[in-house]
Structures are given as structure tokens and as C-alpha cells.
Scaffold this motif. Structure first.
Motif, short mmCIF file in Angstrom:
data_model
loop_
_atom_site.label_atom_id
_atom_site.label_comp_id
_atom_site.label_asym_id
_atom_site.label_seq_id
_atom_site.Cartn_x
_atom_site.Cartn_y
_atom_site.Cartn_z
N LEU A 110 0.85 -1.18 0.00
CA LEU A 110 0.00 0.00 0.00
C LEU A 110 0.89 1.24 0.00
N CYS A 111 0.64 2.15 -0.92
CA CYS A 111 1.40 3.41 -1.01
C CYS A 111 0.58 4.53 -0.39
N PHE A 112 1.26 5.38 0.38
CA PHE A 112 0.56 6.47 1.05
C PHE A 112 1.47 7.70 1.12
N PRO A 113 1.06 8.88 0.64
CA PRO A 113 -0.27 9.20 0.10
C PRO A 113 -0.35 9.15 -1.42
N ARG A 114 0.69 8.68 -2.13
CA ARG A 114 0.61 8.57 -3.58
C ARG A 114 1.37 7.33 -4.01
N SER A 115 1.11 6.91 -5.24
CA SER A 115 1.72 5.69 -5.74
C SER A 115 3.22 5.87 -5.96
N CYS A 116 3.94 4.77 -5.86
CA CYS A 116 5.39 4.75 -6.11
C CYS A 116 5.63 3.81 -7.29
N ASP A 117 5.47 4.34 -8.49
CA ASP A 117 5.41 3.50 -9.68
C ASP A 117 6.75 2.88 -10.06
N SER A 118 7.86 3.49 -9.66
CA SER A 118 9.16 2.89 -9.95
C SER A 118 9.29 1.53 -9.29
N VAL A 119 8.75 1.38 -8.08
CA VAL A 119 8.80 0.09 -7.39
C VAL A 119 8.03 -0.95 -8.18
N GLY A 120 6.85 -0.56 -8.67
CA GLY A 120 6.07 -1.49 -9.48
C GLY A 120 6.80 -1.87 -10.75
N PHE A 121 7.47 -0.91 -11.40
CA PHE A 121 8.15 -1.18 -12.66
C PHE A 121 9.32 -2.14 -12.45
N TYR A 122 10.21 -1.83 -11.53
CA TYR A 122 11.42 -2.64 -11.37
C TYR A 122 11.12 -4.01 -10.78
N LEU A 123 10.08 -4.12 -9.96
CA LEU A 123 9.72 -5.42 -9.37
C LEU A 123 8.65 -6.13 -10.17
N LYS A 124 8.22 -5.49 -11.29
CA LYS A 124 7.21 -6.07 -12.18
C LYS A 124 5.93 -6.42 -11.43
N ARG A 125 5.44 -5.44 -10.69
CA ARG A 125 4.19 -5.61 -9.95
C ARG A 125 3.19 -4.56 -10.42
N ASP A 126 1.96 -5.01 -10.64
CA ASP A 126 0.89 -4.09 -11.05
C ASP A 126 -0.26 -4.10 -10.05
N ASP A 127 0.07 -4.43 -8.80
CA ASP A 127 -0.98 -4.52 -7.78
C ASP A 127 -0.72 -3.58 -6.60
#
Length: 527
Positions: free
Chosen positions: A429-446
């Protein structure tokens, strides 16, 4: 070399106030002869091909910068994984803020080179290179080969354009589209009859610009064309038939996707066109800046070319017949088109520094024309500042930007992040905004996100799972959470990404206390 002679200069004074401004524009400021220079110097062409390539392509592999690069790298990754070329998705949810051309180009790059940060940056780098090449290949027809060469050379070593434009943002691609459109439109309306091939090329470039960032592309191109025709009182007749053809080509490029996403996401059309292109202009909700915001950005962003600014102003305002004859209608048009871009975004309430990137190539054509028309002393000075710009840009691309990205990236310490977020079954869970680099490098879209104003929703999300990893993207968010957790939720582990401020005042000011987009990480368990 063929020369097109302008209409004979008449010294009769204007008969009305409304005619005064066009008279000053066409008879005093820009009364020189238009020239078409069809030559291409081999060494000049090699320089504008090789020099930008050396600065752009070998230095694309560094950590994504939050928030824009992380977002625009992750969206095409998810689209490619889904096999969906219509609806952009970010962290599994439709993302309807922007059109898809950049996403499509990045998807193609991923398909060829694999998913990586450097592959994501190839499309904007190609766009910047294309804008530079278009200045030389097409601009020479308007301001001569020497002027176009100097324009392309100076733009190639302008960090404010090359360094910023090659980032994974939309403004570099928009700048390439609008530059090609403006240059093609100039060629289309030169002379007594409209040149249909150039006119269609301008329409295609505008269409791709609209598919990049919306109707702003049409505004940046159409208004200067109309206004310059009113001021200069020259150019071929366009007519309703050709206007319809222009709009038809632009619509043909855009309509299939807009229709497809409108069918799948009915809320898109109002949300994108009204909320993001009208309300955001007249009633800004973010990036609010004063009207003069772009003046220092323009001067600083166009360095080193802006060091020629004082002499350039004297050239524009001089009453010398020799200088007057070198100020052509095309020079006036490029100044008008670049100035209109700066003015338009200055009137908008929401402002970011990169919004005026489309103005840089057009204004650089004016600087190139100035250098080509001046004595050797000015040319030598332009060469010196070009070398200086080259050295600065090379330093930025080879060392400074990669270092800065590592320091400021949420994934600057990838092992630490992967330890808590690498398990695909672990809720994040990201708070208060998304951290999209983490999703990109770890290949997560959830990765889910909750805003600070929705604290109740945030607590409810924490209650859904026995163990949740929380990525805090604001430096005060962790402390705020400690005082708002209910008794059955406990913070069992905290990891800080803050850096000790002991490197010196200027270093600390440059790098800040935390990375962009990730300040702390906490593990919250439900008792």
C-alpha cells in the motif's frame, strides 16, 4: 540556390490603427527577402546526426525519476503484459489522463529490446533527435543552410532541451511533432499556391501531436499560422477545402483510438477533454505558478544560446538596411510560433518547466539565422559557447544525471526494497501517492494507493490483510500514521530511506533528505 523575392516594400503609412501592427511587422521588423536553400552540406549533416546521437543514446540507462518516468514506464509495461493497446493501465486500473502514442512507442521498444529503463527512454530520445534533424533538413529551406545548421547545432548542446526532452515524459515527443508540423506548414504556404505534400505532412505531425498530449498540439501550430498570415499579409491561399483536408488527416489519425476508448471507458471523453484540457487550464488544481514563471526558465533553459540574446535583440531592433534585409518573414514566423507557445502556457494556471519544450526548436531557428548573418566574431563566439554546451551536456548525461537518479530514485537501494516488496503475494500500500518505480522494477501491477485526505479508506485497506507493507511517499506520513492507527493495527517494523545531511549545505540542498517518492517503509500487522 533558388531565391523567392518578397513583395516590393512600400513606405506608405498605414491608414488605420488596425493596419499599423501588420505594417510594422512586415515593412519594418521582417521585411527581408525569403530564401530557399536546397543545399545539404555533408559535414553539417554528419554533425547533426552524430553529435546528438553520441549525447542521447549511450547514456539512457539510469534509474527512473519519480513521479513521471516511473508512471510512463509502468503504463506501457502493463499494457504490453495485458496485450491491451487501447486502455492504458497503471497498477491494474485504467489511467485516462493522457493519449497513448508515447505508451505505444515504449511498448514497441519493450518488444524489441526487452523491458528496462533504457528501453523506455529510447522513444523520447529518438523524438529529440528527430526534432534536431528536422531543423536542419527542413529549416534550411526557410533560413538558409548555414542558419539551419547553427540552429540544429546549438539545440543539440542545449541541456534544457536535450537533457530534459530525452526523459520519459510527453513534452519531448510533443516538441518533435509540433516542430515538424510548423516547419512543414511554413513550406506549404510559401509562394503563390499551397504545396499539398507539405500541408499533409503538417497535418500528420499535428495528428500525432494530438495523439501524444491532446488538442494542445493543434493550438500550438494553428494559431501562429493564422496570426502570421494576418501580420505578414502574404502566403498562398488555404481555403476551406484544404482546411478540411488538414483536419480530416489529423482526425483520421486520432479518431480510431478515441472511439475505441470511448466505447470501453465512457467517462474518458469528458474526463480528458473537459477536466484535463479545459478546467486544468482555466481552473488549475496543481502546479500553480505565477504568469512570469517561464521567463527565467526560457532564458536558463536555452543556455548556451541565450548568451547570444543581447546581440540578437539588437539585430531585431536595428534600423540598418543591411540587417533589415536579413530579417525575413520566416524568421518572424519562428519567433512568433515560439513566443506563442511560451505565452499560451504562461496563461495556463497549471505550469511545469517542461511544458514549453516545443518553443525551443522554433526559437533556436531564429538564433541560427542570427548567427549565420553576423560577422565572424559572432560566429566564433557561437562556436565557443557550443563547445561549452557540449561539455556541460556530456557531463550531465555521463555522470551527473545517473548519479542524481540513483540518489533520488525509490529504487536507489533495490535490495532493501525487494526484501519487503519482492514477494508477489505480499500486499503493498502506497501512502499518500503511488510509487510507480517500485512497481516497474519489481514487475508488480498490484500496488494500491490511498491519499492523505482519505485516511479512513487507508485504515480500511490496512484492515483487509493480516500483514501489509506500506510505502510512505511523504516525509511526514509515517508519523501521522502512528497517531491514527486503531488498537488492532500495529507497526512491527520500520525501514527509513532518509539520508543523513552531513555532506555539505549545497549537496544537501541538491539531493534533499529522501528519495523522490519513497521516504519510509513500514510493516503493519493486524492483531
Amino acid at each position: 540556390m533558388a531565391t523567392v523575392t518578397a513583395a516590393p516594400v512600400t513606405h506608405a503609412l498605414p491608414r488605420s490603427l488596425a493596419a499599423t501592427v501588420p505594417w510594422i511587422w512586415s515593412r519594418i521588423l521582417f521585411s527581408g527577402e525569403s530564401r530557399i536553400d536546397s543545399r545539404i552540406r555533408v559535414l553539417s549533416l554528419i554533425a547533426v546526426v552524430v553529435l546528438p546521437a553520441l549525447l542521447l543514446y549511450p547514456t539512457l540507462s539510469y534509474r527512473l525519476l519519480e513521479p513521471d518516468e516511473g508512471r510512463y514506464a509502468e503504463i506501457p509495461r502493463e499494457m504490453l503484459e495485458r496485450g491491451d493497446w487501447v486502455v492504458p493501465h497503471l497498477q491494474g486500473q485504467p489511467y485516462l489522463d493522457k493519449p497513448p502514442l508515447m505508451y505505444w512507442l515504449v511498448m514497441l521498444s519493450y518488444s524489441i529490446f526487452g523491458v528496462s529503463d533504457w528501453a523506455a527512454r529510447i522513444p523520447p530520445a529518438l523524438a529529440i533527435h528527430g526534432a534536431i534533424l528536422s531543423l536542419y533538413l527542413v529549416g534550411r529551406r526557410s533560413i538558409g543552410e548555414r542558419g539551419a545548421f547553427w540552429a540544429a547545432l546549438l539545440l543539440s548542446v542545449t541541456p534544457g532541451f536535450v537533457t530534459m526532452g530525452r526523459l520519459l515524459i510527453l513534452d519531448g515527443l510533443l516538441a518533435a511533432c509540433t516542430t515538424i508540423a510548423v516547419l512543414a506548414a511554413v513550406e506549404a504556404v510559401r509562394g503563390e499556391t499551397l504545396k499539398r505534400g507539405w500541408w499533409i505532412l503538417a497535418a500528420v505531425a499535428v495528428g500525432f501531436g494530438v495523439l501524444t498530449k491532446g488538442p494542445v498540439a493543434l493550438i500550438l501550430v494553428a494559431i501562429p499560422i493564422w496570426l502570421h498570415r494576418r501580420l505578414a499579409g502574404s502566403g498562398s491561399a488555404i481555403g476551406w477545402k484544404n482546411l478540411t483536408r488538414f483536419l480530416g488527416v489529423a482526425l483520421a489519425i486520432n479518431l480510431p483510438w478515441y472511439a475505441a476508448i470511448g466505447l470501453r471507458e465512457p467517462q474518458f471523453l469528458r474526463y480528458f477533454f473537459w477536466d484535463h484540457n479545459v478546467l486544468r487550464f482555466v481552473q488549475p488544481f496543481d502546479h500553480i505558478r505565477p504568469v512570469w514563471f517561464y521567463l527565467p526558465i526560457l532564458i536558463g533553459g536555452m543556455l548556451p544560446a541565450s548568451l547570444l540574446g543581447f546581440g540578437f535583440l539588437r539585430f531585431l531592433l536595428s534600423g540598418s538596411p543591411d540587417r533589415s534585409q536579413r530579417r525575413t518573414p520566416e524568421l518572424g514566423f519562428f519567433l512568433l510560433a515560439g513566443g506563442w507557445c511560451v505565452f499560451f502556457f504562461s496563461m495556463a494556471g497549471s505550469k511545469l518547466p517542461t511544458y514549453i519544450l516545443p518553443a525551443f526548436p522554433l526559437l533556436m531557428l531564429a538564433f541560427g539565422a542570427y548567427v549565420a548573418s553576423r560577422p565572424r566574431a559572432v560566429v566564433r563566439f557561437a562556436a565557443v559557447i557550443a563547445v561549452f554546451g557540449l561539455l556541460v551536456t556530456a557531463q550531465l548525461h555521463l555522470r551527473s544525471i545517473p548519479w542524481y537518479a540513483k540518489v533520488r530514485s525509490p529504487m536507489g537501494e533495490p535490495e532493501k526494497v525487494a526484501k519487503y516488496c519482492g514477494d508477489p503475494n505480499q500486499p503493498i500500500l502506497c501512502f499518500p501517492r503511488s510509487c510507480d518505480s517500485v512497481g516497474f522494477y519489481l514487475k508488480r501491477d498490484d500496488l494500491r494507493a490511498a491519499r492523505s485526505k482519505d485516511s479512513r479508506e487507508f485504515i480500511a485497506m490496512l484492515q483487509e490483510n493480516p500483514r501489509t507493507v506500506v510505502l510512505f511517499t511523504h516525509r511526514h506520513s509515517l508519523e501521522a500514521l502512528r497517531f491514527s492507527l486503531p488498537p488492532n493495527l500495529k507497526i512491527v517494523e520500520v525501514v527509513s530511506f532518509r539520508r543523513e545531511k552531513n555532506e555539505g549545505e549545497w549537496f544537501d540542498l541538491l539531493t534533499a533528505e529522501t528519495p523522490w517518492g519513497l521516504c519510509d517503509l513500514a510493516v503493519v500487522e493486524r492483531q
